[in-house]
Structures are given as C-alpha cells and as structure tokens.
Scaffold this active site. Structure first.
Site, PDB file in Angstrom:
ATOM      1  N   ASP A   3       0.824  -1.148   0.117  1.00  0.00           N
ATOM      2  CA  ASP A   3      -0.142   0.046   0.000  1.00  0.00           C
ATOM      3  C   ASP A   3       0.850   1.306  -0.043  1.00  0.00           C
ATOM      4  OD1 ASP A   3      -2.019   1.979   0.638  1.00  0.00           O
ATOM      5  OD2 ASP A   3      -3.384   0.133   0.851  1.00  0.00           O
ATOM      6  N   SER A  57      -6.978   4.191  -1.205  1.00  0.00           N
ATOM      7  CA  SER A  57      -7.023   2.678  -1.153  1.00  0.00           C
ATOM      8  C   SER A  57      -8.299   2.064  -1.359  1.00  0.00           C
ATOM      9  CB  SER A  57      -6.429   2.418   0.022  1.00  0.00           C
ATOM     10  OG  SER A  57      -4.988   2.778   0.285  1.00  0.00           O
ATOM     11  N   ASP A  76     -10.169  -2.876   6.524  1.00  0.00           N
ATOM     12  CA  ASP A  76      -9.704  -1.985   5.905  1.00  0.00           C
ATOM     13  C   ASP A  76      -9.938  -1.693   4.489  1.00  0.00           C
ATOM     14  OD1 ASP A  76      -8.477   0.697   6.440  1.00  0.00           O
ATOM     15  OD2 ASP A  76      -6.479  -0.206   5.918  1.00  0.00           O
ATOM     16  N   THR A 132      -8.344  -1.937   1.571  1.00  0.00           N
ATOM     17  CA  THR A 132      -7.584  -2.911   0.498  1.00  0.00           C
ATOM     18  C   THR A 132      -8.283  -4.274   0.685  1.00  0.00           C
ATOM     19  OG1 THR A 132      -5.624  -1.432   0.414  1.00  0.00           O
ATOM     20  CG2 THR A 132      -5.512  -3.662  -0.420  1.00  0.00           C
ATOM     21  N   ARG A 146     -16.043   3.461   2.882  1.00  0.00           N
ATOM     22  CA  ARG A 146     -15.046   2.418   3.615  1.00  0.00           C
ATOM     23  C   ARG A 146     -15.047   2.576   5.190  1.00  0.00           C
ATOM     24  NH1 ARG A 146      -9.137   4.910   2.057  1.00  0.00           N
ATOM     25  NH2 ARG A 146      -8.470   3.632   3.995  1.00  0.00           N
ATOM     26  N   GLU A 157      -1.493  -8.141   1.584  1.00  0.00           N
ATOM     27  CA  GLU A 157      -1.290  -6.639   1.687  1.00  0.00           C
ATOM     28  C   GLU A 157      -0.233  -6.278   2.806  1.00  0.00           C
ATOM     29  OE1 GLU A 157      -3.442  -2.234   2.267  1.00  0.00           O
ATOM     30  OE2 GLU A 157      -4.118  -3.957   3.523  1.00  0.00           O
ATOM     31  N   ASP A 198       1.951   2.676   3.513  1.00  0.00           N
ATOM     32  CA  ASP A 198       1.180   3.851   3.445  1.00  0.00           C
ATOM     33  C   ASP A 198       0.666   4.271   4.648  1.00  0.00           C
ATOM     34  OD1 ASP A 198      -1.265   5.270   2.037  1.00  0.00           O
ATOM     35  OD2 ASP A 198      -2.266   4.160   3.793  1.00  0.00           O
ATOM     36  N   LYS A 199       0.263   3.540   5.799  1.00  0.00           N
ATOM     37  CA  LYS A 199      -0.051   4.071   7.089  1.00  0.00           C
ATOM     38  C   LYS A 199       0.940   4.842   7.784  1.00  0.00           C
ATOM     39  CE  LYS A 199      -3.661   0.858   7.447  1.00  0.00           C
ATOM     40  NZ  LYS A 199      -4.969   1.794   7.030  1.00  0.00           N
ATOM     41  N   HIS A 252       1.454   8.271   6.002  1.00  0.00           N
ATOM     42  CA  HIS A 252       0.491   9.189   6.540  1.00  0.00           C
ATOM     43  C   HIS A 252       0.986   9.838   7.664  1.00  0.00           C
ATOM     44  CE1 HIS A 252      -2.553   8.914   3.435  1.00  0.00           C
ATOM     45  NE2 HIS A 252      -2.956   7.579   3.701  1.00  0.00           N
ATOM     46  N   ASP A 286      -1.053   0.136  -4.707  1.00  0.00           N
ATOM     47  CA  ASP A 286      -2.383   0.676  -4.992  1.00  0.00           C
ATOM     48  C   ASP A 286      -2.110   2.365  -5.351  1.00  0.00           C
ATOM     49  OD1 ASP A 286      -1.489   1.370  -2.571  1.00  0.00           O
ATOM     50  OD2 ASP A 286      -3.678   0.978  -1.513  1.00  0.00           O
ATOM     51  N   HIS A 287      -1.316   3.027  -4.936  1.00  0.00           N
ATOM     52  CA  HIS A 287      -1.210   4.204  -5.238  1.00  0.00           C
ATOM     53  C   HIS A 287       0.077   5.069  -4.678  1.00  0.00           C
ATOM     54  CE1 HIS A 287      -1.918   5.231  -1.232  1.00  0.00           C
ATOM     55  NE2 HIS A 287      -3.234   4.364  -1.127  1.00  0.00           N
ATOM     56  N   HIS A 345      -1.946  11.205  -0.182  1.00  0.00           N
ATOM     57  CA  HIS A 345      -1.715  10.186  -1.191  1.00  0.00           C
ATOM     58  C   HIS A 345      -0.899  11.062  -2.655  1.00  0.00           C
ATOM     59  CE1 HIS A 345      -4.539   7.010   0.080  1.00  0.00           C
ATOM     60  NE2 HIS A 345      -3.535   7.154   0.921  1.00  0.00           N
TER      61      HIS A 345
END
Lengths: 457, 457
Positions: A31, A82, A134, A136, A147, A322, A327-328, A331, A369-370, A421
């Site tokens: 992610d 995501s 979550d 994903t 989500r 995953e 990602d997290k 952030h 994913d991004h 993102h």
C-alpha cells in the site's frame, strides 16, 4: 483392452490437466509503495548499491491509477485512495474514492475476483497487516459505499472527534443491503482471512445478538487471536485471524519513537528566507518497535495461508497479501515504519516465490495501489554552495543508514495530521509466469482481467 | 571460379556484416523525468485513460541512481545532480555532484561513450534543449571538476549575486587542464551539437584571441544560430547549433505566465491549523509560451541530427538527445513548462522510433537522470470530509486539464528559489532491440555498459 502404457499415458494426461487446473495467483499489494518508498527501503535495507528481492523479479510494468468522481459523469480524479484502487484491482471497475467494491454514481455491487474464484471452486485468502476490514482487504470480498462502515456500529452518522463523516445507510441489512464490512467478511466464504481489526468483530451483528466474530465462527471460521494460536491452528479449518484491535503494530520505528520533524529557522530567517540560519532535525536511526513483539509477521501469515490454500487442492487458489503500513506510516510521517513494513513485504514475497518454485503454475504479482507523500530529498541541499538557509517547508526525518550515510525523507503534501496520497503511476513486478501476460504499461483495472484470465474465470 | 550464386551469397554476407557494423544508439534523456512527471504529462496530454508514446515502448526497467561524496571514501549520497548522473551514463563511473566526466576524490578524467565511439569511427551527436555546455550534454564530451565552468570566463572564483561558488582552476589550460566546457566542446570532434548556450561561445578562448565559437569553426564545425539556419544547413557539414543565449525557451507556460503559488490561510488559521479557512491558488490553464516562437523543436533538432549522423554511414552512430526543461521548469515550479517539454520528448522519441523502423539495428533507450520535486497531489484533499483547512506548506499549481478536471501539482522540497531533486529510482524504456539487453532493474552506470557493448566498443 488398455495396455499398461496406455494407462500410464492416461495417468500422465490426468496429472497434467490437474496441474493446469490448479493455477494459483498470489497478488501482493504494497500500500503506497511507489518508487520513492522502494528506493528509500533499498537504500536502508540493502545499501544504495544493493538490490531488493523486488528488483530481481523478471517482469516489470508501470500501472496508471484511474479514479473518477462519484457521479454518473465519472470525470477523472487524478489522485486515488486505497478503497477505489483496491476496487479497481479486485473488480476491474474504475470507481470513486472511499468506495468498496461498488461503482461510482450508481452504487452497483461489482463482482470481485474472490467471488468469481470461489464460485469456480478455487480457494481464496486475504492477508493484511491492516484491519481485515480496511479498504484494501475489504474491496476483495465486500461491497459498501463508504470505507468507514467497518462494523455494525459504524453504519450511520459516523463521527470522529464530533466531526460528521457520513455513513452508508443504504448498505444496512434493514435497507436490503449486505451490512457492514465485518459482517460481510464473516459470511464471505474466504478460506483464510488474517490481519488486524478485532475491534470490528466485537459488536453484535445488525438485528441479532451474537457478535460478528461469533457469526464468523457459526459460518465455519476457526478464530485465532494470537501468533501462537495462528501457528498452532488446525491445518484443515477455514481460518479467521485477528491479531490486534486495529492495524497491526509495525516492525521498525524512529529512534525513541521519533518521526519527521520541522526545521527550526532563526528569528532573522523568519524575517527573510535568505537571512539568519536554520536548525534541521537531529539525525536518527531506526530501531525495532517494542509494540511489534508477539505480532505475527506478514511472512508468517502468508506461510499459513499458502499451506492452507494449497493442501490437497486440485483446483487452485487466489491469495491477496497486503503490506498496509508502507502507506499508513507515510501518512503519519514515520519513514522507519514504512521501511520495516517494506521489509515485511520482501519476506512475504520470498515465501511466495518459494511456493511458486515448487508450484510452477503460480502467478506472483506485486504492485502498489497508489503513490504516497514521502520524498527522498538531499541530506545536503543541491544549492548548499549558496550558503543561505535551505530547508523543507514540511516535515523531514534525517535517517542514519546502516551504510553510514544520511538519508533525508520529506513529507510536505499538507499541514494536516496526515499526509496526502500522490498520483504517480506505480510499479508492478511479476514472476516468470507473468511474462507475456503483463504489458510494460497497463491501467490498474487491467490487473483484474490479467488475474481472471490466468485463473480461467 | 565463383558462380553467380556464390557471388550473391558473398554479397549478402557483406551487406549483413555492414548492417551489423552500422549499429546505432539513440539515447534520450528526460532530465528529472520521474513517474510523477510522466503521469502529470500523461494526464494533461492524453487524459488519465490515455497513453504516451513512452507507454508503448516494449521494454521497461527501473534505474537506481548512484552518487558518492567527493572523497576517496566515496560514501553513498542519496540524491544526485545532473552532472554526476550524466557522468554515470556517459562513462560508467559513479561520481559526486557537480562533476562532469571526472571521478570523485581523485578527479580523474573518465573516458566517455562519445570518445569511445569516435575512436572506433562512429559518428556522434549531442542534442539538448539546455545550453550545450549544461551538465547533461557536457558530461558526454567534456571533463571538468565543476559543472559551472561552462566558458573561459567562468573558471576561477565564479560568483552569483556576489555569492562565491568556486571554480575549477585545475582544469585551466594554463594548469595543464583541458579548459572550460565550451572550449572542450569546440574541439570535441562531435559531428552534431545542437542546443542553447550561445553566450558561452562568445568569450575568447583561454590564452587566445578568437572566440570559442570561432575556435569551433576552425575545428570544422559549421555554426548555425537560428531555426532557419538549422533547417537550411549544408547536409554534409559537422554542425554546431546555438539557438539561444542559455536554455532554449520552453513550449508551454502557465496562464499569463503563472507558476505554482502559495495557499493563503486566514488569520484565524495562522493561529491554529484547524481553525479559520484558506484560499487556494486560482485554477489555471496551460498556454503556448510566446518566447518559444522561432525556437527549433527538440524533434526538429533530432531529425537534423539523425539525417547527418546516418547519411552514407557504414559504421553507425551514437546520439544523445536531452529534454532538459522537464527538470529546469520543475526547479522553477512551472508544471506547464515541464508538460510541454515532455511533449517535446515524445515528439523526438517518435522521430527516433521512425528512424529505428527503417534502420533495425538501432537501439533506442529513454530514461531520466534523477527524480524531481513535483508531486501530483489531490485537487480535493483525501481528508476533505474533516472540513478543516488542508493545504500544502509549499507551492501548488492547480491546472485545468483538457479533459476538464483539476490537477494539482505540489512543490515543497524547500523554501529556496529553486526546488531540490529527489532520490527515487527512475524509469527506463527501450525499443525491441533492448529486449534481453536491459534487465528489469539496473544501476545507472550499467547504461554505459549496455550502450558500449551494443556498439561493440
């Protein structure tokens, strides 16, 4: 009357067709794992001249991310979340941010690769370091318009610190919907579902009295809640593993828990950017995160999943793995956390490639994913000769790498508590089975088609 | 006595060996062209669902950038500049920032692919939208310790607005060195050298009276100074084209010349980041840059170069084509400029692929030298539901794309007048000739080896 030779030939044919039938796909999603994140991790884990296991993959492609606004016009939106990206991968549908397995504008449920695989008799598994509810993981086996609707108590008027964040009333069972993500996962028929998010399985199911966890057990899941229970679970049971209330703890953290920090300009520098001086954040090392102790690694979860999905299985399987906290942690401006999480992805990939070595009809794909906010920036400005204070307007971590150099990671997409993102296309890696199946450039929904076609669904 | 058939066979062999000998390499460098830049350009030029010509290339790889500090220890430095990266590509030597064709620490001259090609009888060309003396083109045909030593008057005590920026006294001819970059280019033996940087050819050569331009003419260059002169130049002359005093004007600019701008938070928001409100920069379009009128396009320069390098040439050639202002416009926070420049790269690539279609032994490679600052960020924050002011601490351009959506480009690596480079690995694209010659992951100096081996040098 058949000769022995005819029988042997028939047997060979039968075995061959079984092998062909038992095609497997292991799809690993990092992610937020863009080229900045990959390079930062390469430099830290292997050194600038080293290479990651990812780098040895024989097939490489770039994936353009597609997102649209939540109307029937479906106008392009250039940065994804995501939820819509996992929906692209899992269903082939370009959707809008926040949507789980549903379409933009008209809110249709889009059939997922897990549902197609199950219907065809394949086993299915989802493994994550996030909550299993979550965005994903959810997008592979659930359908909701928002989500945040992760459990029965978070379906209407969801708030965070009194800020209203909406809900998904249309997805309530009372409204004829499928209920929350956790409730849908409980009856998803997945053979393996491992990760965090235990707290989303505590509330009672909508219109019932038993907890979501109990509903999952009634539907045939064996429930494990610790690393020990995971590693000792009965080999033939369908397995739900929930190893933390929410996201699993990450493996690495900054020295003493530090994250990216602001530069401190002098008073004079605040008056004019070329005057005075600036104090940059102190360099730091990465260290093991004490909270990770006792957490199953992504590799351990992947190994358990692969063993269960493949045992006495003539039909094959689809497994999504995953690595969520690249990602997290980005952030939250914690580069050491992202690095440790990418290391976890590397280990899980090693397991996947080992499995594929002994099961040659296994397609292994790794992608992101991004893109994400983190940028590897100069530890010493490329304009340092100008001898004026030069520093990021955002937050920077200056990491001492094992090879003894200083690596600066910049986070400056916003001034909010969490970074944004970004919109760049992302890398895709494949094993040799992917050769000829993945073009050097694809759009993200093509991943659904590639997996579906490979599995013959 | 040889039969007709023998003769035909011998002729075929001779032709085949001539074709094999006449191997050509066209290496296109998009300066700073990372996946953020490619995606921003794709979205603007082709739409989010479209594809660039780059995206159609059959071979794709990732390139890890290597830089070291300027000592004999050669410790890793994680973010490069265009001097040491071009030196990696041109010579295979990992070097330190600012160095042109010279090694870190001991300041040795490293032989370039252009010098090797020339020595073997191949023709050579360098085409750029920068000054021909700028870091990327210079590294293919010159050797100095400091990229700023572009002409004879900029060798000692270089200053910028009274700020001392060093020099390269050891490279003075008086010190036994090769002189400035422009002087070295004048006697480089290149068959084609096209770009900007005329002002660096005006000063007198060190220890002489004639200008560097005159020295180049005395060494056999025909000098052209305008698009008309370029397109009308004699077909058989070695050609030096200087079409602007410095960098060539770019094709696109922001509406009314606008670039990325700061968000304007209200007074209340300055007191606390979650209070008050913020005014974001007004959306803008991209428009043709009036200053570009009359400038030869990168495609036109490439076409002239290809015609000259290939005419009556049985031995082959090496041509480097640089699209320089993807990087330069990103330094100045001008996303429209970068987009227009990537469009120029696409057109030059089309010419290269056309040429390769009729000259099948032509290896076409496209890569970037390093990553850059620009990030494609959400036009609407992914946290917009929280309903508090969210904005970049840096500078943002909000571009209205031809498909009618809003694309935000963020620049926030520093608060200096120019953005920093970033450290992510960069994309590499190849035509079918590259298949089997380029692994999915390489280090930047490997590019030198790939080209050298292909040309048999």
């Amino acid at each position: 009357m058949p000769t022995l030779r005819h029988l042997a030939s028939a047997l060979t044919l039968t075995l061959a067709s079984q092998v062909a039938d038992a095609a497997n796909v292991i799809l690993i999603i990092g992610d937020g794992m863009d080229d900045q994140q990959v390079t930062i991790a390469r430099n830290y884990l292997q050194g600038a001249r080293g290479q990651l296991l990812l780098d040895t993959m024989p097939v490489r492609s770039a994936v353009q991310i597609l997102t649209v606004d939540d109307t029937m016009d479906r106008r392009p939106v250039y940065v994804a979340d995501s939820a819509n990206t996992a929906t692209s991968i899992a269903t082939g549908e370009v959707s809008s941010r926040g949507r789980i397995g549903t379409t933009a504008g008209d809110d249709r449920d889009a059939e997922t690769i897990v549902e197609l695989a199950r219907a065809a008799g394949l086993r299915t598994g989802v493994v994550t370091t996030a909550s299993v509810t979550d965005a994903t993981p959810a997008s592979f086996a659930a359908h909701v318009s928002n989500r945040m609707c992760e459990n029965p108590d978070a379906m209407v008027d969801i708030t965070y610190h009194d800020i209203p964040l909406g809900g998904c009333e249309d997805d309530l069972k009372a409204a004829g919907g499928p209920g929350s993500i956790a409730e849908q996962l409980a009856v998803s028929g997945l053979d393996v579902l491992l990760g965090g998010g235990a707290k989303h399985f505590d509330p009672a199911v909508e219109g019932g009295e038993q907890s979501v966890a109990r509903a999952a057990q009634l539907d045939g899941f064996s429930l494990v809640r610790s690393r020990e229970e995971l590693l000792g679970a009965p080999a033939d049971a369908r397995l739900l593993g929930l190893f933390a209330p929410s996201t699993l703890p990450v493996r690495l953290r900054g020295e003493d828990g530090r994250e990216a920090e602001a530069a401190k300009p002098s008073l004079l520098n605040r008056l004019h950017r070329y005057l005075g001086d600036v104090t940059l954040p102190e360099p730091m090392t990465c260290e093991p995160n004490p909270a990770f102790d006792g957490t199953p690694s992504l590799k351990e979860m992947t190994d358990v999943a692969l063993a269960r999905l493949s045992a006495d299985n003539e039909r094959g399987f689809f497994l999504m793995v995953e690595s969520a906290s690249i990602d997290k942690q980005a952030h939250e401006r914690k580069p050491c956390g992202s690095i440790g999480e990418l290391q976890q992805l590397e280990e899980a990939l090693a397991s996947a490639l080992d499995f594929a070595a002994s099961h040659p009809d296994t397609l292994v794909l790794v992608t992101a994913d991004h893109s994400q906010a983190a940028q590897l920036v100069p530890a010493t400005s490329i304009f340092a000769k100008y001898n004026v204070p030069i520093y990021s307007p955002g937050l920077v971590a200056r990491i001492i790498t094992p090879e003894g150099s200083l690596m600066s990671v910049n986070y400056a997409t916003n001034q909010f508590s969490h970074e944004e993102h970004t919109g760049a296309s992302v890398p895709l890696y494949g094993n040799a089975v992917a050769d000829g199946r993945v073009a050097p450039f694809i759009r993200q929904p093509d991943l659904f088609t590639i997996v579906r076609d490979y599995l013959g669904l």
